[in-house]
Design a protein around this motif. Structure first.
Motif, PDB file in Angstrom:
ATOM      1  N   ALA A  76       3.504 -13.926  -2.683  1.00  0.00           N
ATOM      2  CA  ALA A  76       2.916 -12.583  -3.540  1.00  0.00           C
ATOM      3  C   ALA A  76       4.057 -11.961  -2.889  1.00  0.00           C
ATOM      4  N   SER A  77       4.235 -10.727  -3.694  1.00  0.00           N
ATOM      5  CA  SER A  77       4.592  -9.466  -3.038  1.00  0.00           C
ATOM      6  C   SER A  77       3.808  -8.261  -2.693  1.00  0.00           C
ATOM      7  N   SER A  78       4.405  -6.771  -2.679  1.00  0.00           N
ATOM      8  CA  SER A  78       2.855  -6.202  -2.290  1.00  0.00           C
ATOM      9  C   SER A  78       2.228  -5.866  -3.472  1.00  0.00           C
ATOM     10  N   LYS A  79       3.381  -6.376  -4.613  1.00  0.00           N
ATOM     11  CA  LYS A  79       2.870  -5.431  -6.080  1.00  0.00           C
ATOM     12  C   LYS A  79       1.907  -6.993  -6.668  1.00  0.00           C
ATOM     13  N   SER A  80       2.611  -8.369  -7.126  1.00  0.00           N
ATOM     14  CA  SER A  80       2.001  -9.138  -7.595  1.00  0.00           C
ATOM     15  C   SER A  80       0.264  -9.492  -6.504  1.00  0.00           C
ATOM     16  N   PHE A  81       0.837  -9.320  -5.452  1.00  0.00           N
ATOM     17  CA  PHE A  81      -0.810  -9.293  -4.597  1.00  0.00           C
ATOM     18  C   PHE A  81      -1.958  -8.203  -4.988  1.00  0.00           C
ATOM     19  N   PRO A  96     -15.302  -0.281   8.790  1.00  0.00           N
ATOM     20  CA  PRO A  96     -15.379   0.077  10.030  1.00  0.00           C
ATOM     21  C   PRO A  96     -14.772  -0.722  11.046  1.00  0.00           C
ATOM     22  N   GLY A  97     -13.648  -0.318  12.229  1.00  0.00           N
ATOM     23  CA  GLY A  97     -13.302  -0.753  12.872  1.00  0.00           C
ATOM     24  C   GLY A  97     -12.408  -1.825  12.489  1.00  0.00           C
ATOM     25  N   ASP A  98     -12.397  -2.648  11.576  1.00  0.00           N
ATOM     26  CA  ASP A  98     -10.966  -3.490  11.854  1.00  0.00           C
ATOM     27  C   ASP A  98     -10.048  -3.368  11.507  1.00  0.00           C
ATOM     28  N   VAL A  99      -8.810  -3.969  11.315  1.00  0.00           N
ATOM     29  CA  VAL A  99      -7.197  -3.704  10.747  1.00  0.00           C
ATOM     30  C   VAL A  99      -6.950  -4.814   9.582  1.00  0.00           C
ATOM     31  N   LEU A 100      -6.111  -4.046   8.762  1.00  0.00           N
ATOM     32  CA  LEU A 100      -5.767  -4.579   8.333  1.00  0.00           C
ATOM     33  C   LEU A 100      -4.360  -4.670   8.341  1.00  0.00           C
ATOM     34  N   LEU A 101      -3.919  -5.745   8.556  1.00  0.00           N
ATOM     35  CA  LEU A 101      -2.340  -6.295   8.833  1.00  0.00           C
ATOM     36  C   LEU A 101      -1.229  -6.726   7.722  1.00  0.00           C
ATOM     37  N   VAL A 102      -0.364  -5.601   6.906  1.00  0.00           N
ATOM     38  CA  VAL A 102       0.172  -5.448   5.390  1.00  0.00           C
ATOM     39  C   VAL A 102       1.649  -6.788   5.764  1.00  0.00           C
ATOM     40  N   SER A 103       1.830  -6.729   5.158  1.00  0.00           N
ATOM     41  CA  SER A 103       3.213  -7.382   5.460  1.00  0.00           C
ATOM     42  C   SER A 103       4.286  -8.644   4.207  1.00  0.00           C
ATOM     43  N   PHE A 104       4.541  -7.369   3.514  1.00  0.00           N
ATOM     44  CA  PHE A 104       5.300  -7.909   2.063  1.00  0.00           C
ATOM     45  C   PHE A 104       6.901  -8.033   2.319  1.00  0.00           C
ATOM     46  N   GLY A 105       7.656  -8.469   1.296  1.00  0.00           N
ATOM     47  CA  GLY A 105       8.885  -7.729   1.335  1.00  0.00           C
ATOM     48  C   GLY A 105      10.123  -9.228   0.280  1.00  0.00           C
ATOM     49  N   HIS A 106       9.484 -10.133   1.370  1.00  0.00           N
ATOM     50  CA  HIS A 106      10.299 -11.616   0.617  1.00  0.00           C
ATOM     51  C   HIS A 106      10.141 -11.558  -1.137  1.00  0.00           C
ATOM     52  N   ASN A 107       9.285 -11.662  -1.400  1.00  0.00           N
ATOM     53  CA  ASN A 107       9.270 -11.894  -2.814  1.00  0.00           C
ATOM     54  C   ASN A 107       9.510 -10.325  -3.497  1.00  0.00           C
ATOM     55  N   ASP A 108       9.141  -9.513  -2.755  1.00  0.00           N
ATOM     56  CA  ASP A 108       9.597  -7.788  -3.236  1.00  0.00           C
ATOM     57  C   ASP A 108      11.007  -8.033  -4.225  1.00  0.00           C
ATOM     58  N   GLU A 109      11.743  -8.777  -3.199  1.00  0.00           N
ATOM     59  CA  GLU A 109      13.309  -8.795  -3.277  1.00  0.00           C
ATOM     60  C   GLU A 109      13.694  -9.233  -4.480  1.00  0.00           C
ATOM     61  N   ALA A 115       6.629 -10.229 -12.551  1.00  0.00           N
ATOM     62  CA  ALA A 115       5.335  -9.877 -12.070  1.00  0.00           C
ATOM     63  C   ALA A 115       6.076  -9.764 -10.470  1.00  0.00           C
ATOM     64  N   ARG A 116       7.047  -9.323  -9.704  1.00  0.00           N
ATOM     65  CA  ARG A 116       6.443  -9.498  -8.262  1.00  0.00           C
ATOM     66  C   ARG A 116       7.513  -8.774  -7.806  1.00  0.00           C
ATOM     67  N   GLY A 117       8.774  -8.067  -8.510  1.00  0.00           N
ATOM     68  CA  GLY A 117       9.911  -7.091  -7.985  1.00  0.00           C
ATOM     69  C   GLY A 117       9.906  -6.214  -7.865  1.00  0.00           C
ATOM     70  N   THR A 118      10.197  -5.599  -6.873  1.00  0.00           N
ATOM     71  CA  THR A 118       9.535  -4.038  -6.312  1.00  0.00           C
ATOM     72  C   THR A 118      11.172  -3.335  -5.863  1.00  0.00           C
ATOM     73  N   LEU A 119      10.988  -2.460  -5.997  1.00  0.00           N
ATOM     74  CA  LEU A 119      12.356  -1.464  -5.284  1.00  0.00           C
ATOM     75  C   LEU A 119      12.268  -1.017  -4.530  1.00  0.00           C
ATOM     76  N   PRO A 120      13.004  -0.876  -2.781  1.00  0.00           N
ATOM     77  CA  PRO A 120      12.261  -0.655  -1.638  1.00  0.00           C
ATOM     78  C   PRO A 120      12.050   1.106  -1.432  1.00  0.00           C
ATOM     79  N   TRP A 121      12.343   1.789  -2.225  1.00  0.00           N
ATOM     80  CA  TRP A 121      12.387   2.855  -1.916  1.00  0.00           C
ATOM     81  C   TRP A 121      11.631   3.849  -2.859  1.00  0.00           C
ATOM     82  N   THR A 122      11.691   3.039  -3.643  1.00  0.00           N
ATOM     83  CA  THR A 122      10.355   3.920  -4.703  1.00  0.00           C
ATOM     84  C   THR A 122       9.102   3.115  -5.152  1.00  0.00           C
ATOM     85  N   THR A 123       8.548   1.695  -6.023  1.00  0.00           N
ATOM     86  CA  THR A 123       7.976   0.983  -5.876  1.00  0.00           C
ATOM     87  C   THR A 123       7.195   0.068  -4.827  1.00  0.00           C
TER      88      THR A 123
END
Length: 272
Positions: A76-81, A96-109, A115-123
């Motif tokens: 998954a990438s931030s986009k495909s997820f 309320p009170g929960d935490v969401l850890l958000v970790s992407f980058g490997h597949n955005d690259e 379906a997966r690629g994003t550009l670092p400073w925009t998408t």
């Protein structure tokens, strides 16, 4: 950049259905840490053993009152997820009170993959905002986690970075939006550098032929972890995650944690 109307509406809808629990209900409910991420964080099955993701090991460093829901999805990438509705699923459950850890980058690259690629400073930043806005609409806490570094060494044994501008983009977004950040790229890069090329093999999925029935020919994987590595990366995440509920400081200090603290389900939960 065009973010699908379904992704935007899904995020809004997921937030809209959340009701604030009564004080009595809130007192009974266990705080939950949700993980949105890729294969480096995912939970793996019996057939994948000893491969493991750091989200699979988070519970080792949290007390028993904290629930971990690891939605990290291999590939998954931030986009495909988000486009696959995985973010909507989290936002329908987060409270309320929960935490969401958000970790992407490997597949955005993978920018050649539409379906997966994003550009670092925009998408990349545009998609990450969906996670931040959705969690905040639910009165939960979003936390950005820069991508864990791969096992990369020069011929002279010097580690080098592999994620380009994606971690810097995430750091900038965290500062702009006042979002807590766990700089896992920097933390893991420091750890790999201290361990060196040989010792890191015990953290990554490096196995000799015949060492595991799941990998009869052996494997040399410089991106994914075996149990020991997943535990140590989870340690980095929890140690730096000051807003995480129920951090177990005793476990964080222990250096003798066995791999058997992890379990492998029959099927990969995020894919079943």
């Amino acid at each position: 950049m065009q973010i699908s109307r379904r992704a935007l509406l899904g995020t809004a809808a997921g937030a809209a259905v959340l009701a604030v629990p009564s004080p009595a209900h809130a007192a009974r409910r266990r705080p939950t840490v949700f993980v949105a991420g890729d294969s480096t964080a995912a939970t793996y099955a019996v057939a994948d053993h000893p491969r493991a993701g750091w989200g699979q090991a988070l519970h080792v460093f949290l007390d028993r009152r904290v629930r971990v829901v690891n939605e990290a999805l291999s590939g998954a990438s931030s986009k495909s997820f988000a486009d696959l509705g995985r973010l909507d699923r989290i936002l329908a459950a987060i409270r309320p009170g929960d935490v969401l850890l958000v970790s992407f980058g490997h597949n955005d690259e993978k920018t050649t993959d539409p379906a997966r690629g994003t550009l670092p400073w925009t998408t990349f930043q545009d998609y990450l905002r969906l996670y931040l806005d959705g969690a905040r609409a639910a009165r939960a806490t979003p936390v950005l986690v820069t991508p864990v570094e791969r096992r990369r060494f020069t011929a002279d044994g010097v580690p080098y970075l592999s994620h380009g501008e994606y971690p810097a983009s995430m750091r900038a977004l965290a500062a702009e939006t006042r979002t807590p950040l766990i700089d896992l790229e920097a933390l893991s890069f420091d750890l790999w550098g201290r361990l060196g090329p040989e010792a890191t093999k015990d953290h990554f999925l490096w196995l000799d032929a015949g060492e595991s029935p799941n990998y009869p020919d052996g494997v040399q994987d410089n991106t994914h972890f075996q149990a020991h590595g997943a535990i140590e990366v989870a340690r980095l995440v929890v140690a730096a995650g000051h807003c995480l509920p129920g951090r177990d400081h005793r476990a964080l200090r222990r250096t003798d944690l066995p791999d058997t603290l992890l379990t492998w389900p029959e099927t990969r939960p995020a894919e079943s």
